[in-house]
Design a protein around this motif. Structure first.
Motif, mmCIF file in Angstrom:
data_model
loop_
_atom_site.group_PDB
_atom_site.id
_atom_site.type_symbol
_atom_site.label_atom_id
_atom_site.label_comp_id
_atom_site.label_asym_id
_atom_site.label_seq_id
_atom_site.Cartn_x
_atom_site.Cartn_y
_atom_site.Cartn_z
ATOM 1 N N VAL A 1 53.947 141.615 63.765
ATOM 2 C CA VAL A 1 52.794 140.906 64.047
ATOM 3 C C VAL A 1 52.438 139.256 64.092
ATOM 4 O O VAL A 1 51.366 138.869 65.375
ATOM 5 C CB VAL A 1 52.089 141.259 62.906
ATOM 6 C CG1 VAL A 1 49.969 141.058 63.222
ATOM 7 C CG2 VAL A 1 51.860 143.298 62.902
ATOM 8 N N ILE A 2 52.945 138.779 63.190
ATOM 9 C CA ILE A 2 53.125 137.181 63.672
ATOM 10 C C ILE A 2 54.393 136.494 62.880
ATOM 11 O O ILE A 2 54.481 136.280 62.033
ATOM 12 C CB ILE A 2 52.363 136.863 62.830
ATOM 13 C CG1 ILE A 2 51.047 137.062 62.175
ATOM 14 C CG2 ILE A 2 52.581 135.310 62.386
ATOM 15 C CD1 ILE A 2 49.410 136.098 61.322
ATOM 16 N N PRO A 3 55.764 136.663 64.602
ATOM 17 C CA PRO A 3 56.797 135.890 64.450
ATOM 18 C C PRO A 3 57.142 135.352 63.581
ATOM 19 O O PRO A 3 58.541 134.877 63.789
ATOM 20 C CB PRO A 3 56.953 136.968 65.883
ATOM 21 C CG PRO A 3 56.022 136.314 66.575
ATOM 22 C CD PRO A 3 55.314 137.029 65.668
ATOM 23 N N GLN A 4 56.112 133.767 64.291
ATOM 24 C CA GLN A 4 56.129 132.465 64.169
ATOM 25 C C GLN A 4 56.109 132.575 62.573
ATOM 26 O O GLN A 4 56.356 131.463 61.902
ATOM 27 C CB GLN A 4 54.780 131.960 64.602
ATOM 28 C CG GLN A 4 54.645 132.217 66.042
ATOM 29 C CD GLN A 4 53.815 133.393 66.199
ATOM 30 O OE1 GLN A 4 54.251 134.168 65.760
ATOM 31 N NE2 GLN A 4 53.031 133.102 67.557
ATOM 32 N N LEU A 5 56.065 133.517 61.505
ATOM 33 C CA LEU A 5 56.094 132.852 60.266
ATOM 34 C C LEU A 5 56.602 133.766 59.601
ATOM 35 O O LEU A 5 56.551 134.636 57.956
ATOM 36 C CB LEU A 5 54.341 133.354 59.577
ATOM 37 C CG LEU A 5 53.366 132.414 59.860
ATOM 38 C CD1 LEU A 5 52.128 133.189 59.276
ATOM 39 C CD2 LEU A 5 53.824 130.758 59.707
ATOM 40 N N SER A 6 57.554 134.591 60.599
ATOM 41 C CA SER A 6 58.758 135.421 60.136
ATOM 42 C C SER A 6 59.521 134.976 58.751
ATOM 43 O O SER A 6 60.803 136.309 57.517
ATOM 44 C CB SER A 6 59.432 136.228 61.482
ATOM 45 O OG SER A 6 60.750 135.549 62.106
ATOM 46 N N ASP A 7 60.081 134.140 59.130
ATOM 47 C CA ASP A 7 61.317 132.867 58.679
ATOM 48 C C ASP A 7 60.300 132.874 57.439
ATOM 49 O O ASP A 7 60.665 132.031 56.087
ATOM 50 C CB ASP A 7 61.789 131.795 58.529
ATOM 51 C CG ASP A 7 60.907 131.084 59.500
ATOM 52 O OD1 ASP A 7 59.559 131.076 59.023
ATOM 53 O OD2 ASP A 7 60.765 130.167 59.825
ATOM 54 N N GLY A 8 59.205 133.235 56.741
ATOM 55 C CA GLY A 8 58.160 132.157 55.486
ATOM 56 C C GLY A 8 59.638 132.086 53.802
ATOM 57 O O GLY A 8 58.948 131.248 53.298
ATOM 58 N N VAL A 9 60.017 133.021 53.834
ATOM 59 C CA VAL A 9 60.822 133.235 52.537
ATOM 60 C C VAL A 9 61.675 131.727 52.564
ATOM 61 O O VAL A 9 61.790 131.308 50.981
ATOM 62 C CB VAL A 9 61.241 134.879 52.398
ATOM 63 C CG1 VAL A 9 62.388 134.710 51.212
ATOM 64 C CG2 VAL A 9 60.708 135.778 52.068
ATOM 65 N N GLU A 10 62.270 131.837 53.824
ATOM 66 C CA GLU A 10 63.481 131.103 53.432
ATOM 67 C C GLU A 10 62.564 129.526 53.750
ATOM 68 O O GLU A 10 63.143 128.713 53.233
ATOM 69 C CB GLU A 10 64.586 131.127 55.263
ATOM 70 C CG GLU A 10 65.058 129.998 55.279
ATOM 71 C CD GLU A 10 66.131 129.869 56.281
ATOM 72 O OE1 GLU A 10 67.320 129.363 57.131
ATOM 73 O OE2 GLU A 10 65.732 131.241 56.743
#
Length: 307
Positions: free
Chosen positions: A55-64
């Motif tokens: 849905v929002i791939p721009q934030l898919s690395d949030g955990v990292e």
């Protein structure tokens, strides 16, 4: 109510701003920009959102990003969750942040287009999430989008918005942000609204979140301040907007908001020069000019130019 002598400002660019960029910003750049913001005096930064990566791939690395950023210990980090499943995922790494934001749109149409649920369905989930967040020892903040108008439904009644805010407070939210999601507020209404919200919700931190879609963002912030509001959200570089609908441009720029407050002798605790530096670095990362005034003009220094 007297104008507050000092205000709190939460930086939302790393979440609300980055998610609306057409390209995906690298994790390294995100970490570097957030670390830079953390050294500007900011005490609150919204960093990530636990939404589906498709849905929002721009934030898919949030955990990292949460695991790698290195900000001062007194900087409180916030994440946003859309539903119970998102909260489940966030709580797996709860040691990396301090606050959780939950949200709803005040209008039925915008809420359904945004999260594919009715307002009642969203609020039923929010009630349970708020209690879980508090039980986990985290701060629960709530956000009400389209608080000042909906592009699909028009005017949203103030009482409807404040009723939702009251329900959030009763569920455990200690801060409630009122979002001008598509830039439909005006200073006269902002003044009346925030006076009413502060009166209705004693003991709750009332936060103003304005967008500059129609150029009234700073004027609205001023009106909210004059009504007693002492908590604001903004985005460096004027990044952000709303994915629903198209054309909803960014939040008011943190550097422009801080500049205005400092010229009014309202204390923010922030280093304006460092925030401008961060915004200019974001401009470099994105490879395009950003729209805040302070990026171009810099802070007022009162040095008289030689004729």
């Amino acid at each position: 109510m007297a104008r507050p002598a000092s205000v709190k400002i939460r930086e939302v660019g790393p979440r609300d701003g980055f998610q609306n960029e057409p390209e995906t910003i690298s994790t390294d750049d995100k970490v570097r920009l957030i670390d830079s913001l953390g050294r500007s005096g900011l005490k609150r930064i919204e960093v990530a959102s636990f939404v589906r990566p498709d849905v929002i791939p721009q934030l898919s690395d949030g955990v990292e990003v949460l695991s790698r950023i290195n900000v001062p210990d007194d900087v409180r980090l916030m994440v946003l969750v859309p539903n119970s499943r998102g909260l489940d995922n966030a709580l797996k790494v709860k040691d990396t942040f301090h606050e959780v934001a939950i949200f709803v749109s005040a209008s039925e149409t915008h809420n359904f287009k945004n999260v594919n649920r009715t307002v009642d369905q969203t609020m039923a989930d929010n009630d349970g999430m708020a209690r879980r967040i508090v039980d986990e020892g985290l701060t629960c903040a709530a956000v009400i989008a389209t608080s000042f108008g909906c592009p699909y439904e028009g005017h949203v009644e103030m009482e409807r918005v404040l009723d939702l805010a009251q329900r959030f407070a009763e569920a455990g939210a200690t801060e409630i942000g009122f979002g001008d999601t598509t830039g439909m507020c005006n200073p006269a209404y902002a003044s009346k609204f925030f006076a009413a919200a502060i009166d209705r919700l004693p003991g709750v931190e009332i936060t103003a979140h304005f967008h500059n879609t129609r150029g009234q963002g700073l004027a609205n912030a001023y009106a909210a301040l004059e009504s007693g509001c002492a908590s604001f959200e903004s985005s460096f570089g004027e990044l952000g907007g709303c994915p629903v609908p198209a054309g909803s441009t960014g939040n008011i720029a943190t550097e422009d908001l801080v500049s205005m407050f400092h010229e009014m002798d309202v204390e923010t605790g922030l280093d304006l020069g460092k925030i401008i530096d961060s915004a200019r670095e974001a401009q470099s990362v994105l490879g395009r000019k950003l729209s805040s005034h302070s990026i171009i003009a810099g802070p007022i220094t009162w040095n008289i130019l030689a004729s």
